[in-house]
Design an enzyme around this catalytic site. Structure first.
Site, PDB file in Angstrom:
ATOM      1  N   ASP A  21       0.820  -1.217   0.000  1.00 42.56           N
ATOM      2  CA  ASP A  21       0.000   0.000   0.000  1.00 42.56           C
ATOM      3  C   ASP A  21       0.850   1.262   0.000  1.00 42.56           C
ATOM      4  O   ASP A  21       0.667   2.151  -0.841  1.00 42.56           O
ATOM      5  CB  ASP A  21      -0.934   0.006   1.211  1.00 42.56           C
ATOM      6  N   ARG A 102      -0.653   2.237  17.706  1.00 43.23           N
ATOM      7  CA  ARG A 102      -1.032   3.391  16.894  1.00 43.23           C
ATOM      8  C   ARG A 102      -0.789   4.747  17.560  1.00 43.23           C
ATOM      9  O   ARG A 102      -0.345   5.686  16.890  1.00 43.23           O
ATOM     10  CB  ARG A 102      -2.492   3.265  16.441  1.00 43.23           C
ATOM     11  N   ASP A 131      -7.968   1.602  11.885  1.00 42.57           N
ATOM     12  CA  ASP A 131      -6.742   2.385  11.974  1.00 42.57           C
ATOM     13  C   ASP A 131      -6.887   3.809  11.448  1.00 42.57           C
ATOM     14  O   ASP A 131      -6.234   4.731  11.936  1.00 42.57           O
ATOM     15  CB  ASP A 131      -5.605   1.677  11.238  1.00 42.57           C
ATOM     16  N   SER A 183      -2.805 -10.238   5.018  1.00 44.43           N
ATOM     17  CA  SER A 183      -2.433  -8.913   5.502  1.00 44.43           C
ATOM     18  C   SER A 183      -1.963  -9.059   6.938  1.00 44.43           C
ATOM     19  O   SER A 183      -2.685  -9.603   7.788  1.00 44.43           O
ATOM     20  CB  SER A 183      -3.634  -7.962   5.429  1.00 44.43           C
TER      21      SER A 183
END
Length: 408
Positions: A21, A102, A131, A183
């Site tokens: 990505d 995060r 996210d 993923s």
């Protein structure tokens, strides 16, 4: 904080992983926003395999610079440790491996953007996941003046193959391929797996899903005993060896992975409203979590135990929902730290083929008294006193039965 538009951005800092990505995002930003792209890589313990050569990779994709920032100790000390003091666990299974990382990643990204005079930040999160909320909530809390670019909400590409074709057309190399169907998100705390057969909740994960730990069937046939020491909820020793918390986690990951500890297969409720199926491996985290539960059983009375569990659930939601930089998190942690002052002691844990069992615990702050709890003769507890306690404890039931006639 506002969404960016083409021709309004001069410099953007991209949260870059080197995966498919974000490899596509760099040239896409150059083509669609005509701006300078700075790659930001957060080292949260994902491993050398993902980090070796990543600066060169970013530059060859079109970035003018790539900054790799070591956040491992900050991640462990400021996120993982307080989450374990609280006993955070989402939907009774998930130890929040992705969500925990995060806040520290997004905070460091914002700091770099401000230091470099960037006017925008960018992430590679999809429009379906949690996210995007976590990153953008942090951006809003720490630097609302920065614009946000979220390519997955803008570009026309919709599949892995679309991204591979996009890179191939521009002669940009990537290690990704159409055959890599999973993923994954890895850090020092865990690794997550999504995609492939996991998209069907009826299908059992194949051996190709798991990458960190042995299966219980592959694990040693003999149990291993691990001894942990905590001081005020902080992990200070593993098997008598004094370690900082990052070192302790690395050691526990190794031990736990060998014994098949920390695997879960869960269908969870995402913040955005849909359910998703994922497999997680958190070997060291499960040992850490259970160790503190063992100490808690000794040092907290029932009311404090229940309060700690309530705080853990509330803080889990805060973390999962990307609300770390909020007053409610500050208030919750103040209560968590107050209760953690009693979480001092040593615990022994048996690991065997995926099982984690507390088999011994001791604490100088223990509320347990053998003199009171023994089944043998004692001189500290008059059993006849229980009659008065029970009569008062059941008084409401007694009055109700007298008024309503009971079963008579």
């Amino acid at each position: 904080m506002s969404q960016a538009t083409p021709n309004t951005i001069k410099k953007v800092v991209l949260a870059y992983s080197g995966g498919l990505d974000t490899s596509a995002i760099i040239p896409w930003l150059l083509e669609n926003y005509n701006c300078e792209v700075i790659a930001f890589v957060a080292d949260v313990g994902q491993g050398d395999e993902e980090l070796v050569g990543i600066e060169d990779k970013a530059i060859k994709s079109g970035a003018t610079a790539c900054y790799v920032v070591d956040l491992k100790d900050k991640f462990v000390n400021e996120l993982i440790a307080p989450a374990m003091q609280a006993g955070c666990i989402y939907e009774k299974q998930y130890l929040l491996g992705t969500a925990l990382a995060r806040p520290v990643i997004a905070e460091a990204q914002v700091k770099l953007a401000l230091e470099l005079g960037a006017d925008a930040v960018c992430h590679g999160c999809t429009g379906k996941g949690n996210d995007q909320v976590r990153f953008e909530s942090t951006f809003a809390a720490l630097a609302p003046q920065l614009k946000v670019i979220a390519p997955w909400r803008e570009w026309t590409m919709r599949s892995r193959q679309d991204l591979l074709n996009y890179l191939a057309e521009r002669n940009i190399k990537t290690s990704a391929s159409a055959t890599k169907i999973y993923s994954r998100d890895a850090n020092l705390w865990h690794i997550s797996h999504e995609g492939g057969e996991l998209e069907n909740p009826w299908e059992q994960p194949t051996d190709g899903v798991w990458t960190l730990s042995n299966s219980p069937q592959q694990a040693p046939d003999q149990q291993e005993i691990v001894e942990l020491e905590f001081i005020e909820g902080i992990l200070t020793q593993v098997n008598g060896q004094t370690l900082n918390q990052t070192e302790a986690l690395i050691k526990l990951n190794s031990i736990g992975a060998e014994h098949g500890v920390g695997r879960i297969d869960i269908v969870e409720n995402r913040l955005v409203g849909m359910k998703s199926r994922g497999c997680y491996e958190t070997p060291g985290g499960v040992i850490w979590y259970q160790g503190l539960r063992g100490i808690e059983e000794l040092v907290h009375d029932r009311a404090c135990q229940r309060l700690r569990h309530d705080l853990g659930q509330r803080l889990s939601d805060v973390l999962y929902d990307g609300q770390w930089f909020t007053p409610v998190r500050e208030a919750l942690l103040a209560a968590v730290h107050s209760l953690a002052t009693k979480l001092t002691g040593t615990v022994r844990i048996a690991l065997y083929k995926g099982n984690v069992t507390v088999i011994g615990r001791s604490s100088p702050l223990s509320l347990y008294s053998e003199a009171f709890a023994t089944f043998e003769e004692d001189e500290v507890y008059q059993q006849k006193d229980a009659a008065g306690f029970i009569r008062l404890f059941s008084l409401a039931s007694r009055i109700r039965a007298l008024k309503q006639g009971g079963l008579a």
